[in-house]
Design a protein around this motif. Structure first.
Motif, PDB file in Angstrom:
ATOM      1  N   PRO A   1      -2.260  -7.629  -3.893  1.00 43.77           N
ATOM      2  CA  PRO A   1      -2.266  -6.891  -4.936  1.00 43.77           C
ATOM      3  C   PRO A   1      -2.560  -7.292  -6.249  1.00 43.77           C
ATOM      4  CG  PRO A   1       0.217  -7.271  -4.228  1.00 43.77           C
ATOM      5  CD  PRO A   1      -0.831  -8.191  -3.380  1.00 43.77           C
ATOM      6  N   LEU A   2      -3.020  -6.892  -7.167  1.00 44.21           N
ATOM      7  CA  LEU A   2      -3.248  -6.950  -8.666  1.00 44.21           C
ATOM      8  C   LEU A   2      -2.115  -7.907  -9.044  1.00 44.21           C
ATOM      9  CD1 LEU A   2      -4.975  -3.774 -10.078  1.00 44.21           C
ATOM     10  CD2 LEU A   2      -6.083  -6.151  -9.154  1.00 44.21           C
ATOM     11  N   ARG A   3      -0.916  -7.359  -8.683  1.00 47.24           N
ATOM     12  CA  ARG A   3       0.567  -7.674  -9.246  1.00 47.24           C
ATOM     13  C   ARG A   3       1.543  -7.352  -8.190  1.00 47.24           C
ATOM     14  NH1 ARG A   3       2.763  -5.587 -14.914  1.00 47.24           N
ATOM     15  NH2 ARG A   3       4.902  -6.383 -14.709  1.00 47.24           N
ATOM     16  N   ARG A   4       2.397  -7.994  -8.005  1.00 44.00           N
ATOM     17  CA  ARG A   4       3.662  -7.812  -7.134  1.00 44.00           C
ATOM     18  C   ARG A   4       4.800  -8.223  -8.103  1.00 44.00           C
ATOM     19  NH1 ARG A   4       4.672  -9.478  -0.816  1.00 44.00           N
ATOM     20  NH2 ARG A   4       6.849  -9.194  -0.917  1.00 44.00           N
ATOM     21  N   GLU A   5       5.854  -7.424  -8.088  1.00 40.86           N
ATOM     22  CA  GLU A   5       7.268  -7.544  -8.820  1.00 40.86           C
ATOM     23  C   GLU A   5       8.477  -7.329  -8.103  1.00 40.86           C
ATOM     24  OE1 GLU A   5       8.738  -7.506 -13.541  1.00 40.86           O
ATOM     25  OE2 GLU A   5       6.680  -6.807 -12.979  1.00 40.86           O
ATOM     26  N   THR A   6       9.437  -8.075  -8.090  1.00 39.07           N
ATOM     27  CA  THR A   6      10.824  -7.796  -7.340  1.00 39.07           C
ATOM     28  C   THR A   6      11.750  -7.661  -8.157  1.00 39.07           C
ATOM     29  OG1 THR A   6       9.578  -8.915  -5.292  1.00 39.07           O
ATOM     30  CG2 THR A   6      12.022  -8.406  -5.281  1.00 39.07           C
ATOM     31  N   PHE A   7      12.483  -6.522  -8.019  1.00 43.64           N
ATOM     32  CA  PHE A   7      13.888  -6.436  -8.786  1.00 43.64           C
ATOM     33  C   PHE A   7      15.137  -6.309  -8.029  1.00 43.64           C
ATOM     34  CE2 PHE A   7       9.822  -4.424 -10.858  1.00 43.64           C
ATOM     35  CZ  PHE A   7      10.098  -4.794 -12.091  1.00 43.64           C
TER      36      PHE A   7
ATOM     37  N   ILE B   1       7.544  -3.510  -6.514  1.00 38.64           N
ATOM     38  CA  ILE B   1       6.221  -2.444  -7.060  1.00 38.64           C
ATOM     39  C   ILE B   1       5.121  -3.541  -6.783  1.00 38.64           C
ATOM     40  CG2 ILE B   1       5.408  -1.532  -8.848  1.00 38.64           C
ATOM     41  CD1 ILE B   1       8.139  -1.327 -10.020  1.00 38.64           C
ATOM     42  N   THR B   2       4.240  -2.892  -6.060  1.00 34.39           N
ATOM     43  CA  THR B   2       2.733  -3.575  -6.254  1.00 34.39           C
ATOM     44  C   THR B   2       1.757  -2.635  -6.976  1.00 34.39           C
ATOM     45  OG1 THR B   2       2.284  -2.683  -3.909  1.00 34.39           O
ATOM     46  CG2 THR B   2       3.320  -4.821  -3.964  1.00 34.39           C
ATOM     47  N   TRP B   3       0.709  -3.443  -7.560  1.00 36.83           N
ATOM     48  CA  TRP B   3      -0.118  -2.689  -7.944  1.00 36.83           C
ATOM     49  C   TRP B   3      -1.463  -3.101  -7.412  1.00 36.83           C
ATOM     50  CZ3 TRP B   3       3.903  -4.473 -10.503  1.00 36.83           C
ATOM     51  CH2 TRP B   3       4.780  -3.720 -11.470  1.00 36.83           C
ATOM     52  N   TRP B   4      -2.333  -1.872  -7.263  1.00 39.83           N
ATOM     53  CA  TRP B   4      -3.564  -1.891  -6.756  1.00 39.83           C
ATOM     54  C   TRP B   4      -4.613  -1.438  -7.273  1.00 39.83           C
ATOM     55  CZ3 TRP B   4      -3.187  -4.619  -1.956  1.00 39.83           C
ATOM     56  CH2 TRP B   4      -1.914  -5.038  -1.582  1.00 39.83           C
ATOM     57  N   ASP B   5      -5.957  -1.881  -7.433  1.00 41.73           N
ATOM     58  CA  ASP B   5      -7.224  -1.342  -7.706  1.00 41.73           C
ATOM     59  C   ASP B   5      -7.805  -0.514  -6.856  1.00 41.73           C
ATOM     60  OD1 ASP B   5      -9.373  -0.884  -9.371  1.00 41.73           O
ATOM     61  OD2 ASP B   5     -10.476  -2.548  -9.123  1.00 41.73           O
ATOM     62  N   ALA B   6      -7.180   0.862  -6.577  1.00 36.30           N
ATOM     63  CA  ALA B   6      -7.795   1.521  -5.435  1.00 36.30           C
ATOM     64  C   ALA B   6      -7.336   3.080  -5.963  1.00 36.30           C
ATOM     65  CB  ALA B   6      -7.091   1.115  -4.171  1.00 36.30           C
ATOM     66  N   PRO B   7      -8.109   4.103  -5.302  1.00 38.09           N
ATOM     67  CA  PRO B   7      -7.870   5.431  -5.498  1.00 38.09           C
ATOM     68  C   PRO B   7      -6.387   5.555  -4.585  1.00 38.09           C
ATOM     69  CG  PRO B   7      -9.880   5.293  -4.617  1.00 38.09           C
ATOM     70  CD  PRO B   7      -9.415   3.953  -4.307  1.00 38.09           C
ATOM     71  N   LEU B   8      -5.816   6.596  -5.242  1.00 36.13           N
ATOM     72  CA  LEU B   8      -4.186   7.063  -4.882  1.00 36.13           C
ATOM     73  C   LEU B   8      -4.193   7.234  -3.338  1.00 36.13           C
ATOM     74  CD1 LEU B   8      -1.568   7.815  -5.761  1.00 36.13           C
ATOM     75  CD2 LEU B   8      -2.166  10.235  -5.786  1.00 36.13           C
TER      76      LEU B   8
END
Length: 87
Positions: free
Chosen positions: A32-38, A48-55
């Protein structure tokens, strides 16, 4: 377009550290563009993972933990970015 996938699970009481380690060790089929763990009270873990993609794109997600590690089914949400405030 940026899409955020949220994965949230609640561990069996006292096993939050184990669930956190399990989630952090999960590899995704794509990066992913970014991945964060809480972590949160009540042995909860959120990724939470962030992606450059349509929904509606088929994106890799974390699986359900096997065995007796969680108290309920994993919760999953998918969000589409509407912009960054204040910029």
């Amino acid at each position: 377009m940026t899409v955020a996938l949220m994965w949230e699970a609640r561990a069996v009481p006292g096993r939050g550290a184990e669930l956190l380690a399990w989630a952090r060790g999960q590899e995704l089929a794509a990066r992913p563009l970014r991945r964060e763990t809480f972590q949160a009270p009540e042995d909860r873990v959120l990724v939470i993972t962030w992606w450059d993609a349509p929904l509606d794109t088929n994106l890799p997600e974390l699986p359900e933990p096997e065995g007796e590690l969680v108290t309920r089914a994993v919760h999953r949400w998918r969000f589409e970015s509407v912009g960054i405030e204040g910029r």
